[in-house]
Structure formats: structure tokens, C-alpha cells
Design an enzyme around this catalytic site. Structure first.
Site, PDB file in Angstrom:
ATOM      1  N   MET A  34       0.829  -1.221   0.000  1.00  0.00           N
ATOM      2  CA  MET A  34       0.000   0.000   0.000  1.00  0.00           C
ATOM      3  C   MET A  34       0.850   1.252   0.000  1.00  0.00           C
ATOM      4  SD  MET A  34      -3.391  -0.530   2.321  1.00  0.00           S
ATOM      5  CE  MET A  34      -2.587  -0.523   3.891  1.00  0.00           C
TER       6      MET A  34
ATOM      7  N   GLY B 101      -4.800   3.626   8.851  1.00  0.00           N
ATOM      8  CA  GLY B 101      -5.273   2.254   9.053  1.00  0.00           C
ATOM      9  C   GLY B 101      -4.230   1.221   8.667  1.00  0.00           C
ATOM     10  N   CYS B 102      -4.508  -0.026   9.047  1.00  0.00           N
ATOM     11  CA  CYS B 102      -3.556  -1.110   8.750  1.00  0.00           C
ATOM     12  C   CYS B 102      -3.946  -1.852   7.484  1.00  0.00           C
ATOM     13  CB  CYS B 102      -3.513  -2.109   9.893  1.00  0.00           C
ATOM     14  SG  CYS B 102      -2.677  -1.457  11.326  1.00  0.00           S
ATOM     15  N   ILE B 103      -5.078  -1.504   6.932  1.00  0.00           N
ATOM     16  CA  ILE B 103      -5.583  -2.343   5.844  1.00  0.00           C
ATOM     17  C   ILE B 103      -6.023  -1.487   4.661  1.00  0.00           C
ATOM     18  CG2 ILE B 103      -7.903  -2.458   6.860  1.00  0.00           C
ATOM     19  CD1 ILE B 103      -6.269  -5.504   5.409  1.00  0.00           C
TER      20      ILE B 103
END
Lengths: 157, 103
Positions: A34, B101-103
């Protein structure tokens, strides 16, 4: 935003096949992708369960020997405790918008992370490429993994 | 061509807008160019509009999983549209804060 000269890289070895040990590696590999960090996941020994077709949807939380379960060890031995712990964890995970393990594997793979199975573990457990989920890029030996992990930050789970 | 520094809005140390409400589509074009994305296509805009709408509704920027589940842009395409770190790039171009966030 500046580009670093050498791209940061993360290599994660997943050696445990319980549900609670499947997530840390997946979360970190996904977080890396990400934010533009390269990531490879290497599944070895019991970690192979995480990428085995027949087991990926049946991973369990094991209360016995798990110091974080906040219950006497004897209770963990009782029948049904493992599936109870598993159900509870799955519920909490879904609330956080974290996907089930197989969907997570698809997601990190689509995000560009490499997914590799350990040759020795696969041979030992009589597992071939067909037994593994489609997201697996290859079954590779320890030396090949180290080649891929060159210059990477290494994490053993 | 407008540069980021010429924009009439404030940024934090990492280049994220400090006031999401000051965002305009024109600012997005400039920030996208700064991220190496030029031009913004209709597919980029599908993501940006979705993220803005989610933020307007909930006050939080959506996770990448939410984006890929609900915006019509799937994971692979999202990484192609916003290469080398879609989480930060999408948030920055959409005028939102750095994702936590982690996701």
C-alpha cells in the site's frame, strides 16, 4: 514526493499455520504494498497450511500454549475451545474490514506481493503446486528465497 | 503549469492537505502531477470521487479494501492507476490526511 534510490523491500517468512499467525504476515505484506514497498511472502513448515487449498479456509486459533488467550491452559484442552476461539477471532477481524485469509492472499497478490512456498516443506508434506492456492507464484528452495530477499528487511513469523 | 507551492492551500510536513474541505478538482490535478500521474483519467476520478464521498459521509478516508470492494476499481487496477503506494497517493490527491489504518 522524493523517490529513494534503492526501493525498500520486505521479505516475510511465515512458519506457523494457525489463524492468529497467518494474519501478521499478510497485514504487513499488504501494508508494504500500500505504501510502495516491495514484499515477498515465503511459506514454510506449518505456514504451508495458509496457502494449501484444503486448509486455507479452515485455519484455527489454538488456545493451548497461547499465552494471550487469558484462560487457564486446562480450559484450552476442552473440546470446542479451538473453534470457539476461531469464531470469536473471525468476528472481530471482519469488523475491522480485514478479509478472510484466502481473500487476503488474493488481495496481497493482486497488490504485487510475491507468494512462495518452501520446497522442503512441500516435499515433506507431499504437497505439489496443484494442492496450493492459485496465488502461489512458485515453490522455491531456501537459496532461491535468499536470492529474492537480497537487500530486503527480513521478518520471521 | 501550476506548481504545488503555488496552490492557495496548506500542507503538512509530508505533503498532505491540512484542510480536506479546501480541496478542489483543480488541486487534485496539480497534486497528481506531483505524484507522477498525468493526466488523471476517468478511472482515477472514479477512485477519487469515491474516496471524497466516503470521507464526506463518514469523516474518515476509506481503506483500500473498501475502495476496491465498492468503487468498481479492483486491486490490480488500483495499483496500476496509482503506482508505488496507492494508499498515500490516493489520500494525498483526494486532499485527505495521511492514511493511518492497517488495511
Amino acid at each position: 514526493m522524493q523517490e529513494q534510490e534503492k526501493p525498500r523491500k520486505l521479505a516475510i517468512i511465515c512458519s506457523k499455520g494457525s489463524l492468529d499467525m497467518a494474519y501478521p504476515g499478510l497485514v504487513l505484506a499488504n501494508a508494504a504494498r500500500m505504501m510502495g514497498i516491495e514484499a515477498d511472502l515465503f511459506f514454510t513448515f506449518w505456514g504451508l497450511d495458509i496457502i494449501t487449498k484444503k486448509k486455507v479456509d479452515k485455519l484455527q486459533v489454538t488456545p493451548v500454549g497461547n499465552p494471550a488467550m487469558h484462560m487457564p491452559q486446562m480450559v484450552g484442552i476442552l473440546p470446542g475451545m479451538s473453534s470457539l476461539a476461531t469464531t470469536m477471532m473471525m468476528k472481530e477481524i471482519e469488523k475491522l474490514d480485514i478479509p478472510p485469509v484466502h481473500e487476503f492472499l488474493t488481495m496481497v497478490h493482486d497488490a504485487g506481493a510475491g507468494i512462495y512456498a518452501c520446497r522442503m516443506a512441500a516435499d515433506m508434506m507431499h504437497v505439489s503446486k496443484e494442492d496450493l492456492v492459485d496465488e502461489v507464484d512458485d515453490i522455491i528452495g531456501a537459496m532461491e528465497f535468499l536470492e529474492k530477499a537480497e537487500g530486503a528487511q527480513l521478518l520471521f513469523i | 503549469m501550476t506548481a504545488v507551492l503555488d496552490l492557495p492551500v496548506k500542507f503538512d510536513a509530508e505533503g498532505f492537505m491540512t484542510d480536506p474541505n479546501a480541496w478542489t478538482p483543480e488541486i487534485a490535478e496539480v497534486l497528481a502531477r506531483d505524484e507522477g500521474i498525468d493526466p488523471l483519467t476517468e478511472r482515477h476520478w472514479a477512485v477519487i470521487r469515491f474516496v471524497r464521498a466516503e470521507f464526506a459521509a463518514s469523516g474518515q478516508s476509506p481503506t483500500l479494501r473498501t475502495i476496491t470492494k465498492k468503487s468498481g476499481v479492483e486491486t490490480k487496477e488500483l495499483y496500476e492507476l496509482f503506482p508505488k503506494g496507492p494508499a498515500k497517493k490516493v489520500a494525498r490527491i483526494a486532499g485527505l490526511g495521511k492514511p493511518k489504518g492497517c488495511i
